[in-house]
Design an enzyme around this catalytic site. Structure first.
Site, PDB file in Angstrom:
ATOM      1  N   ARG A   1       0.822  -1.219   0.000  1.00 15.21           N
ATOM      2  CA  ARG A   1       0.000   0.000   0.000  1.00 15.21           C
ATOM      3  C   ARG A   1       0.854   1.266   0.000  1.00 15.21           C
ATOM      4  O   ARG A   1       0.459   2.292   0.559  1.00 15.21           O
ATOM      5  CB  ARG A   1      -0.970   0.028   1.179  1.00 15.21           C
ATOM      6  CG  ARG A   1      -1.769  -1.251   1.376  1.00 15.21           C
ATOM      7  CD  ARG A   1      -2.514  -1.655   0.147  1.00 15.21           C
ATOM      8  NE  ARG A   1      -3.239  -2.915   0.324  1.00 15.21           N
ATOM      9  CZ  ARG A   1      -3.872  -3.523  -0.682  1.00 15.21           C
ATOM     10  NH1 ARG A   1      -3.846  -3.035  -1.888  1.00 15.21           N
ATOM     11  NH2 ARG A   1      -4.517  -4.644  -0.463  1.00 15.21           N
TER      12      ARG A   1
ATOM     13  N   LYS B   1       0.696  -8.576  13.832  1.00 14.84           N
ATOM     14  CA  LYS B   1      -0.551  -8.896  13.131  1.00 14.84           C
ATOM     15  C   LYS B   1      -0.695 -10.405  13.224  1.00 14.84           C
ATOM     16  O   LYS B   1       0.087 -11.140  12.607  1.00 14.84           O
ATOM     17  CB  LYS B   1      -0.463  -8.439  11.679  1.00 14.84           C
ATOM     18  CG  LYS B   1      -1.632  -8.882  10.800  1.00 14.84           C
ATOM     19  CD  LYS B   1      -1.518  -8.263   9.398  1.00 14.84           C
ATOM     20  CE  LYS B   1      -2.634  -8.723   8.475  1.00 14.84           C
ATOM     21  NZ  LYS B   1      -2.577  -8.062   7.158  1.00 14.84           N
TER      22      LYS B   1
ATOM     23  N   GLU C   1      -5.808 -12.302   7.897  1.00 11.03           N
ATOM     24  CA  GLU C   1      -5.416 -12.337   6.493  1.00 11.03           C
ATOM     25  C   GLU C   1      -4.256 -13.297   6.240  1.00 11.03           C
ATOM     26  O   GLU C   1      -3.280 -12.953   5.588  1.00 11.03           O
ATOM     27  CB  GLU C   1      -5.053 -10.923   6.004  1.00 11.03           C
ATOM     28  CG  GLU C   1      -6.209  -9.966   6.136  1.00 11.03           C
ATOM     29  CD  GLU C   1      -5.961  -8.581   5.531  1.00 11.03           C
ATOM     30  OE1 GLU C   1      -6.928  -7.966   5.099  1.00 11.03           O
ATOM     31  OE2 GLU C   1      -4.803  -8.124   5.521  1.00 11.03           O
TER      32      GLU C   1
ATOM     33  N   ASP D   1     -12.138  -1.155   7.804  1.00 13.23           N
ATOM     34  CA  ASP D   1     -10.780  -1.074   7.260  1.00 13.23           C
ATOM     35  C   ASP D   1     -10.467   0.252   6.584  1.00 13.23           C
ATOM     36  O   ASP D   1     -10.440   0.315   5.356  1.00 13.23           O
ATOM     37  CB  ASP D   1     -10.559  -2.227   6.261  1.00 13.23           C
ATOM     38  CG  ASP D   1      -9.092  -2.355   5.866  1.00 13.23           C
ATOM     39  OD1 ASP D   1      -8.248  -1.705   6.499  1.00 13.23           O
ATOM     40  OD2 ASP D   1      -8.809  -3.130   4.923  1.00 13.23           O
TER      41      ASP D   1
ATOM     42  N   GLU E   1      -4.964   3.225  15.448  1.00 14.80           N
ATOM     43  CA  GLU E   1      -4.126   3.062  14.250  1.00 14.80           C
ATOM     44  C   GLU E   1      -4.824   3.813  13.122  1.00 14.80           C
ATOM     45  O   GLU E   1      -5.963   3.507  12.766  1.00 14.80           O
ATOM     46  CB  GLU E   1      -3.981   1.576  13.891  1.00 14.80           C
ATOM     47  CG  GLU E   1      -3.180   1.343  12.611  1.00 14.80           C
ATOM     48  CD  GLU E   1      -3.001  -0.142  12.250  1.00 14.80           C
ATOM     49  OE1 GLU E   1      -3.054  -1.012  13.143  1.00 14.80           O
ATOM     50  OE2 GLU E   1      -2.826  -0.418  11.044  1.00 14.80           O
TER      51      GLU E   1
ATOM     52  N   GLU F   1      -4.551   4.301   0.938  1.00 15.87           N
ATOM     53  CA  GLU F   1      -4.973   3.058   0.272  1.00 15.87           C
ATOM     54  C   GLU F   1      -6.390   3.180  -0.305  1.00 15.87           C
ATOM     55  O   GLU F   1      -6.634   2.792  -1.436  1.00 15.87           O
ATOM     56  CB  GLU F   1      -4.911   1.896   1.268  1.00 15.87           C
ATOM     57  CG  GLU F   1      -5.501   0.615   0.709  1.00 15.87           C
ATOM     58  CD  GLU F   1      -5.448  -0.557   1.684  1.00 15.87           C
ATOM     59  OE1 GLU F   1      -4.953  -0.395   2.809  1.00 15.87           O
ATOM     60  OE2 GLU F   1      -5.910  -1.645   1.296  1.00 15.87           O
TER      61      GLU F   1
ATOM     62  N   HIS G   1     -16.501   0.171   1.329  1.00 15.37           N
ATOM     63  CA  HIS G   1     -15.816  -0.951   0.705  1.00 15.37           C
ATOM     64  C   HIS G   1     -16.397  -1.364  -0.641  1.00 15.37           C
ATOM     65  O   HIS G   1     -16.566  -2.553  -0.910  1.00 15.37           O
ATOM     66  CB  HIS G   1     -15.780  -2.157   1.634  1.00 15.37           C
ATOM     67  CG  HIS G   1     -14.389  -2.750   1.709  1.00 15.37           C
ATOM     68  ND1 HIS G   1     -13.618  -2.941   0.582  1.00 15.37           N
ATOM     69  CD2 HIS G   1     -13.634  -3.149   2.764  1.00 15.37           C
ATOM     70  CE1 HIS G   1     -12.455  -3.448   0.958  1.00 15.37           C
ATOM     71  NE2 HIS G   1     -12.425  -3.574   2.262  1.00 15.37           N
TER      72      HIS G   1
ATOM     73  N   TRP H   1     -14.677  -9.940   1.482  1.00 10.16           N
ATOM     74  CA  TRP H   1     -13.679  -9.250   0.669  1.00 10.16           C
ATOM     75  C   TRP H   1     -14.309  -8.723  -0.612  1.00 10.16           C
ATOM     76  O   TRP H   1     -13.596  -8.284  -1.516  1.00 10.16           O
ATOM     77  CB  TRP H   1     -12.501 -10.187   0.337  1.00 10.16           C
ATOM     78  CG  TRP H   1     -11.513 -10.302   1.452  1.00 10.16           C
ATOM     79  CD1 TRP H   1     -11.561  -9.651   2.646  1.00 10.16           C
ATOM     80  CD2 TRP H   1     -10.328 -11.109   1.489  1.00 10.16           C
ATOM     81  NE1 TRP H   1     -10.495 -10.005   3.439  1.00 10.16           N
ATOM     82  CE2 TRP H   1      -9.720 -10.904   2.755  1.00 10.16           C
ATOM     83  CE3 TRP H   1      -9.718 -11.990   0.597  1.00 10.16           C
ATOM     84  CZ2 TRP H   1      -8.537 -11.537   3.143  1.00 10.16           C
ATOM     85  CZ3 TRP H   1      -8.545 -12.623   0.980  1.00 10.16           C
ATOM     86  CH2 TRP H   1      -7.954 -12.397   2.247  1.00 10.16           C
TER      87      TRP H   1
HETATM   88  O1  GCW Z   1      -6.262  -2.540   4.640  1.00  7.61           O
HETATM   89  C1  GCW Z   1      -5.828  -3.851   4.571  1.00  7.61           C
HETATM   90  C2  GCW Z   1      -4.825  -3.826   3.465  1.00  7.61           C
HETATM   91  C3  GCW Z   1      -3.707  -4.819   3.617  1.00  7.61           C
HETATM   92  C4  GCW Z   1      -3.129  -4.670   5.012  1.00  7.61           C
HETATM   93  C5  GCW Z   1      -4.224  -4.956   6.029  1.00  7.61           C
HETATM   94  C6  GCW Z   1      -3.752  -4.752   7.456  1.00  7.61           C
HETATM   95  C7  GCW Z   1      -0.850  -4.908   5.684  1.00  7.61           C
HETATM   96  O2  GCW Z   1      -5.488  -3.997   2.242  1.00  7.61           O
HETATM   97  O3  GCW Z   1      -2.763  -4.551   2.632  1.00  7.61           O
HETATM   98  O4  GCW Z   1      -2.012  -5.496   5.222  1.00  7.61           O
HETATM   99  O5  GCW Z   1      -5.285  -4.070   5.838  1.00  7.61           O
HETATM  100  O6  GCW Z   1      -3.969  -3.681   7.977  1.00  7.61           O
HETATM  101  O7  GCW Z   1      -3.176  -5.656   8.030  1.00  7.61           O
END
Ligand code: GCW
Length: 678
Positions: free
Chosen positions: A129, A253, A257, A330, A352, A358, A501, A524
């Protein structure tokens, strides 16, 4: 010829908001010396814009009214408990001078103890990103580990820029972490980076891969309760501190994902975080454990973080901070605040934010994010009665947290102007300023940044003519307004009224409300979020829907739940409504959507005009760069409007109101091309 060229200095943005060159003399009184104080002196000498010949005293003295690295400032003295306090005071003093603000005796204390940039940088130099070139820290993996003089120069410029706005930490690698980062060779480079950053007060942190014990340690498991695993981490942490005595700690993390985490071994987030926290505790390190998780259940995506973390409240060590994205989904152009803020009462939490755009037009769109962060920080959670705003739930003024912190996902890369778009620098700047003072207004931040970044260059004018009425009227006022309006414009042309989204897959740049490849997790894909059908549009999160509203404290829960009291900015976030639903304006929901998309496009056209009119006030290089970006933005905003209206129209089966411009693209073409960044 030579003379006129000198009037508007050529600029490329590499100097950021630190463009000062002073010729005025100053005498500095300071009876100690250190690398940090040497920087403070040097900055004062380079940038002094007060009366020539002034004597200024820098004093380090214990003072209980000054907190942490805060400072006491007056016109000709700076007092602090620490050297860093002096440095921050110097930068504040210079900023006041250069922006024409008054300086009265006052104390400035930071809102958060840890003010951190998270870099999503990979060992090969790519940045997840990232839209401003490659990493300033890493390149070519193993082959790029040798430290060069150029590296050091760049890292120092980076450190200086951060210190000037109070940022004091950097996580050097992606949260989707490579285990390699914990190997000796990489740690040596971390050490070298830290040495350059240290005098500027920047501590370094690393993102870790939870399965590192098996991936690079040769162990059979990475189970956080396994004694060998515990031992491996303790040994690793010791090794890190033997190289970097002031190492900050880990960012994690986990179970998100595809990243491994304690749940792979039947353990909880608390088990995982505490194991690392115990290893770091003796050295004063912290664990920032991310709440951006996906539960294995089919629950509403917006509910998952809360569902996983609330039951663990009170189970974390006091050197663990749960790092929570501002919204529950997100980093969308607009989300309500994450309900975890202030709900976790026995656990330290930190916001955060995402500085890199992005989901907000990347380095093409001009979007000033400060207003979004201000909206978030000022959101009232009501958790501890009215006035429990997110800012105060996280800065220690409501709950006693051992540590307070805030993180921003960096937008920095090797591009000459650091951020890809000249105006994206304002987002880096705004993050730092808000991390230092979480009640600053975006108006003030934009004002400062514009004066520092574009001031002093009015055509044919000398330094003394700074901020002339002419410049103020024709540059500062309109451009500031453009910045302040830019995020709402993005919400209008991307996803108004609580939509979220609906981006094209993967790249998250253009529209893709149709994007739903077979086999992809539903959460997603945009249709999961907008739920458009012939009956209506929006995600029903009311008590009779997914009941995400119940995660908010009263009166918010009822307010969001009731369609009549739910703020329209969050309407389709919480409600699925018929196309003919009557809005406060008296229009139908469909018409209102059309007007929002159209308004967004018109706003961006207006931004173009505003910028074009600033030509006499901006150096040609930066003027043309921003002009080009705005042109691209405009083309893409047209696509946003057309794609969303034509796609949703298939369901609404209603005409676009006659008084707005009809779409100029065809849906089929838009779907086929699925726009990429220009
Ligand atoms: O926003 C999403 C992004 C991912 C990112 C993830 C996260 C680093 O598309 O690219 O991964 O969040 O925050 O962990």
């Amino acid at each position: 010829m030579i003379l006129s060229a000198a009037i508007i200095r050529a600029e490329d943005g590499s100097k950021l908001w630190l463009r000062y060159v002073s010729t005025k003399t100053i005498t500095i009184l300071c009876d100690t010396n250190s690398p940090t104080l040497a920087i403070a002196r040097n900055e004062l000498e380079k940038g002094w814009d007060g009366e020539a010949g002034t004597t200024i005293a820098l004093t380090i003295k214990e003072d209980k009214t000054i907190a942490g690295d805060g400072f006491r400032l007056s016109e000709n003295s700076i007092q602090a408990n620490t050297e860093l306090g002096i440095l921050y005071g110097v930068f504040e003093l210079l900023r006041r001078q250069q922006t024409g603000q008054t300086i009265e005796e006052e104390i400035s204390n930071p809102s958060y103890e840890f003010r951190i940039l998270d870099h999503w940088d990979n060992p090969d130099g790519s940045i997840e990103r990232g839209y401003a070139g490659h990493s300033i820290f890493w390149h070519d993996g193993q082959a790029g580990l040798a430290v060069t003089e150029n590296d050091k120069i760049l890292w120092e410029e980076y450190a200086r820029a951060n210190a000037s706005i109070g940022i004091n930490g950097a996580v050097l690698n992606n949260v989707n972490a490579s285990p390699l980062m914990l190997t000796r060779e990489y740690l040596e480079r971390v050490k070298a980076i830290t040495e350059v950053l240290r005098p500027y007060g920047i501590r370094t942190y690393l993102s870790i891969k939870f399965s590192a014990p098996s991936l690079i340690g040769g162990l059979k498991t990475s189970d956080p309760l396994n004694p060998e695993v515990i031992q491996w981490w303790q040994t690793k942490v010791k090794e890190i501190y033997s190289l970097i005595s002031d190492f900050g700690g880990f960012l994690v993390k986990a179970n998100s994902e595809g990243q491994p985490g304690p749940q792979n071994f039947g353990r909880t987030h608390a088990d995982g975080a505490n194991m690392l926290a115990d290893a770091l505790m003796p050295f004063g390190g912290i664990v920032m454990w991310r709440a951006f998780v996906y539960s294995p259940s089919n629950e509403d995506r917006a509910k998952q973080a809360y569902m996983e973390f609330m039951p663990l409240d009170g189970q974390f060590r006091n050197n663990v901070i749960i790092q929570i994205k501002n919204g529950p989904v997100d980093f969308q152009p607009r989300e309500p605040f994450s309900p975890l803020f202030c709900a976790m009462k026995k656990t330290s939490v930190m916001p955060e934010l995402q500085i890199t755009q992005e989901y907000l037009g990347q380095s093409v769109h001009l979007v000033f994010l400060s207003t979004m962060w201000e909206e978030f920080l000022q959101s009232d959670t009501y958790q501890e009665g009215p006035g429990s705003i997110v800012a105060h739930c996280t800065d220690g003024s409501i709950f006693l947290q051992k540590y307070t912190a805030i993180a921003g996902v960096s937008n920095i890369g090797l591009d000459t102007n650091w951020c890809g778009h000249h105006f994206a620098q304002a987002n880096w700047y705004a993050f730092g300023r808000l991390a230092w003072n979480n009640t600053l207004t975006s108006e003030k931040i934009a004002d400062e940044w514009l004066k520092l970044t574009f001031g002093q260059i009015a055509s044919g004018q000398t330094e003394a003519a700074n901020f002339s009425t002419d410049w103020t009227e024709h540059f500062l006022v309109p451009v500031k307004q453009m910045m302040l309006d830019s995020r709402e414009a993005a919400v209008n042309y991307m996803m108004p009224l609580g939509l979220h989204h609906i981006f094209a897959g993967n790249h998250h740049y253009g529209p893709g409300p149709w994007y739903a490849p077979k086999g992809l997790r539903p959460d997603w894909t945009p249709p999961y979020y907008h739920r458009a059908d012939t009956k209506g549009i929006g995600f029903d999160r009311t008590k009779t829907g997914s009941n995400a509203v119940s995660q908010y404290h009263e009166p918010l829960c009822s307010e969001f739940n009731d369609v009549n009291t739910c703020p329209e900015i969050y309407l389709l976030w919480f409600h699925h409504l018929p196309w003919d639903y009557k809005m406060k304006s008296g229009r139908s929901l469909w018409d209102e959507l059309c007007y929002h998309y159209d308004a967004g496009l018109k706003q961006v056209r207006q931004f173009q005009k505003i910028w074009d009119a600033t030509k006499p006030y901006v150096d040609p290089g930066r003027f043309a760069d921003v002009q080009n970006k705005l042109r691209n933005q405009n083309q893409n905003v047209q696509i946003w409007k057309d794609a969303c209206l034509l796609y949703f129209q298939q369901f609404s089966q209603r005409p676009v109101p006659e008084d707005i411009e009809p779409p100029v693209n065809n849906l089929k073409d838009l779907m086929r091309n699925d726009i990429r960044r220009p």
